[in-house]
Design a protein around this motif. Sequence first.
Motif, mmCIF file in Angstrom:
data_model
loop_
_atom_site.group_PDB
_atom_site.id
_atom_site.type_symbol
_atom_site.label_atom_id
_atom_site.label_comp_id
_atom_site.label_asym_id
_atom_site.label_seq_id
_atom_site.Cartn_x
_atom_site.Cartn_y
_atom_site.Cartn_z
ATOM 1 N N ILE A 1 -6.435 3.404 -0.811
ATOM 2 C CA ILE A 1 -5.308 3.188 0.099
ATOM 3 C C ILE A 1 -5.375 4.171 1.262
ATOM 4 O O ILE A 1 -5.147 3.825 2.419
ATOM 5 C CB ILE A 1 -3.971 3.320 -0.652
ATOM 6 C CG1 ILE A 1 -3.806 2.173 -1.653
ATOM 7 C CG2 ILE A 1 -2.798 3.358 0.316
ATOM 8 C CD1 ILE A 1 -2.610 2.315 -2.576
ATOM 9 N N GLU A 2 -5.708 5.422 0.968
ATOM 10 C CA GLU A 2 -5.784 6.428 2.027
ATOM 11 C C GLU A 2 -6.917 6.114 3.001
ATOM 12 O O GLU A 2 -6.778 6.322 4.211
ATOM 13 C CB GLU A 2 -5.970 7.826 1.431
ATOM 14 C CG GLU A 2 -6.046 8.952 2.455
ATOM 15 C CD GLU A 2 -4.798 9.117 3.306
ATOM 16 O OE1 GLU A 2 -4.852 9.901 4.274
ATOM 17 O OE2 GLU A 2 -3.771 8.445 3.037
ATOM 18 N N GLN B 1 -5.335 5.159 -5.180
ATOM 19 C CA GLN B 1 -4.748 5.937 -4.095
ATOM 20 C C GLN B 1 -5.812 6.337 -3.075
ATOM 21 O O GLN B 1 -5.549 6.355 -1.862
ATOM 22 C CB GLN B 1 -4.060 7.183 -4.651
ATOM 23 C CG GLN B 1 -3.586 8.165 -3.592
ATOM 24 C CD GLN B 1 -2.620 7.556 -2.618
ATOM 25 O OE1 GLN B 1 -1.814 6.715 -2.996
ATOM 26 N NE2 GLN B 1 -2.701 7.958 -1.354
ATOM 27 N N ARG C 1 -5.509 3.557 5.351
ATOM 28 C CA ARG C 1 -4.564 4.134 6.308
ATOM 29 C C ARG C 1 -5.278 4.925 7.397
ATOM 30 O O ARG C 1 -4.939 4.826 8.585
ATOM 31 C CB ARG C 1 -3.573 5.035 5.578
ATOM 32 C CG ARG C 1 -2.633 4.312 4.624
ATOM 33 C CD ARG C 1 -1.675 5.283 3.970
ATOM 34 N NE ARG C 1 -0.841 5.943 4.968
ATOM 35 C CZ ARG C 1 -0.329 7.165 4.833
ATOM 36 N NH1 ARG C 1 -0.602 7.872 3.742
ATOM 37 N NH2 ARG C 1 0.429 7.688 5.767
ATOM 38 N N ASP D 1 0.830 -1.205 0.000
ATOM 39 C CA ASP D 1 0.000 0.000 0.000
ATOM 40 C C ASP D 1 0.863 1.253 0.000
ATOM 41 O O ASP D 1 0.573 2.232 -0.709
ATOM 42 C CB ASP D 1 -0.930 0.002 1.212
ATOM 43 C CG ASP D 1 -2.037 -1.043 1.121
ATOM 44 O OD1 ASP D 1 -2.220 -1.597 0.019
ATOM 45 O OD2 ASP D 1 -2.709 -1.300 2.137
ATOM 46 N N LYS E 1 2.431 1.831 -3.491
ATOM 47 C CA LYS E 1 1.473 2.379 -4.456
ATOM 48 C C LYS E 1 1.131 3.826 -4.131
ATOM 49 O O LYS E 1 0.937 4.646 -5.035
ATOM 50 C CB LYS E 1 0.225 1.512 -4.489
ATOM 51 C CG LYS E 1 0.488 0.138 -5.094
ATOM 52 C CD LYS E 1 -0.797 -0.635 -5.288
ATOM 53 C CE LYS E 1 -0.510 -1.951 -6.026
ATOM 54 N NZ LYS E 1 -1.732 -2.717 -6.281
ATOM 55 N N ALA E 2 1.041 4.133 -2.828
ATOM 56 C CA ALA E 2 0.761 5.516 -2.447
ATOM 57 C C ALA E 2 1.892 6.438 -2.875
ATOM 58 O O ALA E 2 1.675 7.616 -3.170
ATOM 59 C CB ALA E 2 0.549 5.608 -0.936
#
Length: 405
Positions: free
Chosen positions: A105-106, A102, A109, A20, A23-24
């Motif tokens: 992914i955020e 993205q 997180r 992750d 990719k971020a």
Amino acid sequence: MDPSVLEQIDPRVLGVRLQDARKAAGLTQQAVAERMRMARTTVVAIEKGERRVTVSELLEFAKSYARPVSEFVSRRVVTESFVPQFRVAERDILEEHADFEQATIELQRLAEDYSELERITGVPSQRSYPPPYDASGASIEQVAAYVASAERNRLGVGDGPIGNLRERLETDLGLRIFYYPMPSRIAGIFAYNDPLGGCIGINLSHPRDRRHWSLAHEFGHFLMHRFRAEITVLEVRRRGAPTERLADAFAENFLMPAAGLERRFTEMTMSSPAGVTLTDIVSLADLYQVSVQALILRLESLRRLRAGAWDRLKAEGFKPQHAQRLLGIDANPSLQEKLPRRYVALAVEAFRRGELSEGQLSRFLRTDRVAARLQVEEAQRQIYSEQDEFAGLSDLDLAQPLEGR
């Protein structure tokens, strides 16, 4: 760094976190392999959890991704990533728009950080989720109206406008709701798993009415499509999908319930002998925090306005933004709370206890150190202010009769 720390972490979990982060950062496996002077197959094996990473490699990964090592090893929440869910449910849209991943992914997180703050402070989330609604056996409109009415009753909001929807969903249900920048075509995203719960991301860059609608739309997915990760894209062909139509119909019924809207429209009609004006409509849309277009289309569906009213206004060159400016309506006020209020409070409390450094606090709050420190000082001022406000109330006789006062 103690090597035993890595031995206590499931390599599959650590692999997902590294993937992750890569990719971020916008890096390919090949680019990382070349930077770290290892074979691409080694990077693949690490991300799949098939090979344990060494301390030196983890330090190099963290440097490459501009992340603190603690982000990979200190979070004790062991959970599967949302990203694979999105890849299964939204494969076509992710393949077409490479920048969309993205945003997912955020969300992962932020949700993990929220859970980590709960662990650090010892304050677990209190969830009050209704069971998922069965969306089968009736028309989309019937299901949407039923679920919207049931949830309004459960939340105790009657049939009027909901001005504090986010606060209610966070406080009354325990949903995790985050506002952050996304590609402009994304309105919102939703994902769920048992450790993290229901998580919603809303595009911070969109105007207030769009954000309000998107939140209701994603709430509909939580209620009716809980176990399917979802990305709401502002494209006509996507909005034609049954799940999207149902979530939109839910948002319409939930934000503008028929009974309450018709009552207000009737009151407007009775108080305006010459008829309802565009001023009335624009003001009513602002009250419900929906777009003028959404309100007019809703009134058309309720047969309180003639069919095609919105199309005729558009053809005449009507611009809602211009009308709002003329009426002094700020239809896009700045959003003060991008992160959940409880999330920020937990981060500040963890910092005050010495559980977080200033750098860690700023990372959790997604800001710089100066702004993070200001948030701590503001929280402290509020505490002192509340203490002063109630300091003299101990002498107040609450049983004293009001008669004669």
